[in-house]
Design a protein around this motif. Structure first.
Motif, PDB file in Angstrom:
ATOM      1  N   LEU A   1     -61.601   9.050   2.333  1.00  0.00           N
ATOM      2  CA  LEU A   1     -61.889   8.696   0.950  1.00  0.00           C
ATOM      3  C   LEU A   1     -60.935   7.558   0.613  1.00  0.00           C
ATOM      4  O   LEU A   1     -59.717   7.755   0.538  1.00  0.00           O
ATOM      5  CB  LEU A   1     -61.679   9.901   0.029  1.00  0.00           C
ATOM      6  N   VAL A   2     -61.481   6.358   0.467  1.00  0.00           N
ATOM      7  CA  VAL A   2     -60.694   5.138   0.280  1.00  0.00           C
ATOM      8  C   VAL A   2     -60.785   4.739  -1.190  1.00  0.00           C
ATOM      9  O   VAL A   2     -61.871   4.416  -1.671  1.00  0.00           O
ATOM     10  CB  VAL A   2     -61.217   4.007   1.195  1.00  0.00           C
ATOM     11  N   PHE A   3     -59.652   4.753  -1.881  1.00  0.00           N
ATOM     12  CA  PHE A   3     -59.638   4.469  -3.314  1.00  0.00           C
ATOM     13  C   PHE A   3     -59.332   2.993  -3.562  1.00  0.00           C
ATOM     14  O   PHE A   3     -58.343   2.462  -3.059  1.00  0.00           O
ATOM     15  CB  PHE A   3     -58.605   5.360  -4.017  1.00  0.00           C
ATOM     16  N   TYR A   4     -60.199   2.330  -4.356  1.00  0.00           N
ATOM     17  CA  TYR A   4     -60.062   0.910  -4.673  1.00  0.00           C
ATOM     18  C   TYR A   4     -59.702   0.664  -6.125  1.00  0.00           C
ATOM     19  O   TYR A   4     -59.408  -0.463  -6.503  1.00  0.00           O
ATOM     20  CB  TYR A   4     -61.375   0.171  -4.414  1.00  0.00           C
ATOM     21  N   ASP A   5     -59.798   1.688  -6.960  1.00  0.00           N
ATOM     22  CA  ASP A   5     -59.634   1.496  -8.389  1.00  0.00           C
ATOM     23  C   ASP A   5     -58.922   2.703  -8.989  1.00  0.00           C
ATOM     24  O   ASP A   5     -58.997   3.807  -8.462  1.00  0.00           O
ATOM     25  CB  ASP A   5     -61.014   1.322  -9.054  1.00  0.00           C
ATOM     26  N   GLY A   6     -58.219   2.500 -10.068  1.00  0.00           N
ATOM     27  CA  GLY A   6     -57.599   3.602 -10.781  1.00  0.00           C
ATOM     28  C   GLY A   6     -56.213   3.938 -10.269  1.00  0.00           C
ATOM     29  O   GLY A   6     -55.581   3.168  -9.540  1.00  0.00           O
ATOM     30  N   GLU A   7     -55.768   5.110 -10.633  1.00  0.00           N
ATOM     31  CA  GLU A   7     -54.409   5.571 -10.338  1.00  0.00           C
ATOM     32  C   GLU A   7     -54.076   5.566  -8.852  1.00  0.00           C
ATOM     33  O   GLU A   7     -52.937   5.339  -8.453  1.00  0.00           O
ATOM     34  CB  GLU A   7     -54.262   6.989 -10.902  1.00  0.00           C
ATOM     35  N   PHE A   8     -55.061   5.815  -7.980  1.00  0.00           N
ATOM     36  CA  PHE A   8     -54.808   5.941  -6.547  1.00  0.00           C
ATOM     37  C   PHE A   8     -55.273   4.723  -5.752  1.00  0.00           C
ATOM     38  O   PHE A   8     -55.469   4.797  -4.537  1.00  0.00           O
ATOM     39  CB  PHE A   8     -55.448   7.227  -6.026  1.00  0.00           C
ATOM     40  N   ASN A   9     -55.421   3.582  -6.415  1.00  0.00           N
ATOM     41  CA  ASN A   9     -55.817   2.332  -5.765  1.00  0.00           C
ATOM     42  C   ASN A   9     -54.946   2.057  -4.538  1.00  0.00           C
ATOM     43  O   ASN A   9     -53.723   2.111  -4.620  1.00  0.00           O
ATOM     44  CB  ASN A   9     -55.701   1.180  -6.767  1.00  0.00           C
ATOM     45  N   GLY A  10     -55.581   1.808  -3.400  1.00  0.00           N
ATOM     46  CA  GLY A  10     -54.863   1.520  -2.169  1.00  0.00           C
ATOM     47  C   GLY A  10     -54.522   2.744  -1.336  1.00  0.00           C
ATOM     48  O   GLY A  10     -53.971   2.617  -0.244  1.00  0.00           O
TER      49      GLY A  10
ATOM     50  N   GLY B   1     -54.755  14.597   6.123  1.00  0.00           N
ATOM     51  CA  GLY B   1     -53.758  13.546   5.948  1.00  0.00           C
ATOM     52  C   GLY B   1     -54.174  12.568   4.880  1.00  0.00           C
ATOM     53  O   GLY B   1     -55.150  12.765   4.162  1.00  0.00           O
ATOM     54  N   GLY B   2     -53.404  11.495   4.800  1.00  0.00           N
ATOM     55  CA  GLY B   2     -53.691  10.463   3.825  1.00  0.00           C
ATOM     56  C   GLY B   2     -52.689   9.336   3.942  1.00  0.00           C
ATOM     57  O   GLY B   2     -51.809   9.339   4.800  1.00  0.00           O
ATOM     58  N   SER B   3     -52.831   8.370   3.043  1.00  0.00           N
ATOM     59  CA  SER B   3     -51.905   7.244   3.010  1.00  0.00           C
ATOM     60  C   SER B   3     -51.620   6.877   1.562  1.00  0.00           C
ATOM     61  O   SER B   3     -52.289   7.346   0.638  1.00  0.00           O
ATOM     62  CB  SER B   3     -52.491   6.044   3.766  1.00  0.00           C
ATOM     63  N   GLY B   4     -50.624   6.012   1.363  1.00  0.00           N
ATOM     64  CA  GLY B   4     -50.259   5.607   0.010  1.00  0.00           C
ATOM     65  C   GLY B   4     -49.768   6.802  -0.789  1.00  0.00           C
ATOM     66  O   GLY B   4     -48.900   7.548  -0.339  1.00  0.00           O
ATOM     67  N   ALA B   5     -50.355   7.012  -1.958  1.00  0.00           N
ATOM     68  CA  ALA B   5     -49.961   8.137  -2.815  1.00  0.00           C
ATOM     69  C   ALA B   5     -50.196   9.479  -2.137  1.00  0.00           C
ATOM     70  O   ALA B   5     -49.592  10.477  -2.527  1.00  0.00           O
ATOM     71  CB  ALA B   5     -50.724   8.077  -4.137  1.00  0.00           C
ATOM     72  N   PHE B   6     -51.060   9.502  -1.122  1.00  0.00           N
ATOM     73  CA  PHE B   6     -51.400  10.756  -0.445  1.00  0.00           C
ATOM     74  C   PHE B   6     -50.755  10.888   0.931  1.00  0.00           C
ATOM     75  O   PHE B   6     -51.203  11.674   1.761  1.00  0.00           O
ATOM     76  CB  PHE B   6     -52.914  10.897  -0.330  1.00  0.00           C
ATOM     77  N   ARG B   7     -49.679  10.155   1.170  1.00  0.00           N
ATOM     78  CA  ARG B   7     -48.958  10.274   2.443  1.00  0.00           C
ATOM     79  C   ARG B   7     -48.525  11.728   2.643  1.00  0.00           C
ATOM     80  O   ARG B   7     -48.098  12.387   1.708  1.00  0.00           O
ATOM     81  CB  ARG B   7     -47.730   9.362   2.404  1.00  0.00           C
ATOM     82  N   PHE B   8     -48.697  12.253   3.822  1.00  0.00           N
ATOM     83  CA  PHE B   8     -48.392  13.651   4.172  1.00  0.00           C
ATOM     84  C   PHE B   8     -49.299  14.656   3.457  1.00  0.00           C
ATOM     85  O   PHE B   8     -48.933  15.822   3.297  1.00  0.00           O
ATOM     86  CB  PHE B   8     -46.926  14.011   3.892  1.00  0.00           C
ATOM     87  N   ALA B   9     -50.482  14.247   3.042  1.00  0.00           N
ATOM     88  CA  ALA B   9     -51.394  15.135   2.322  1.00  0.00           C
ATOM     89  C   ALA B   9     -51.889  16.267   3.210  1.00  0.00           C
ATOM     90  O   ALA B   9     -52.098  16.102   4.414  1.00  0.00           O
ATOM     91  CB  ALA B   9     -52.584  14.343   1.792  1.00  0.00           C
TER      92      ALA B   9
END
Length: 107
Positions: A40-49, A71-79
């Motif tokens: 799930l790749v976020f381009y807009d809003g609070e989790f952009n990038g 897992g995840g990246s950015g705000a979701f690192r170590f998700a």
């Protein structure tokens, strides 16, 4: 392969906030079930990038299906957590299937 719009609400006219990108393949000889790997790749809003990575078995005909957030990246690192999928519309007049995902994640 998939690259589908990720929207705020389960509606064709809802604001696009990213894309669901990945792949799935049929994973069962007796029922309609998929093995899914999806970002799930976020381009807009609070989790952009940021991204969330979801993987698991999707028994398409079940009313609610659960898959792991791995897992995840950015705000979701170590998700970690889980995603619940629910089909809202199957092959509407535009040929679209809309699936609502409720994601529960620790990060």
């Amino acid at each position: 392969m998939i690259d589908d719009p990720l929207t705020e609400k389960p509606d064709n006219n809802s604001k696009i906030i990213g894309h669901a990108q990945g792949m799935y393949g049929f994973a069962d000889q007796n029922q309609l079930a998929l093995l899914m790997t999806m970002n799930l790749v976020f381009y807009d809003g609070e989790f952009n990038g940021s991204t969330l990575s979801v993987m698991g078995r999707n028994s398409v005909m079940d009313s609610v299906r659960e898959m792991a957030v791995v897992g995840g990246s950015g705000a979701f690192r170590f998700a970690s957590g889980y995603a619940q999928a629910k089909t809202v519309t199957f092959m509407d007049t535009n040929g679209a299937t809309i699936v609502e995902y409720n994601v529960y994640v620790s990060h």
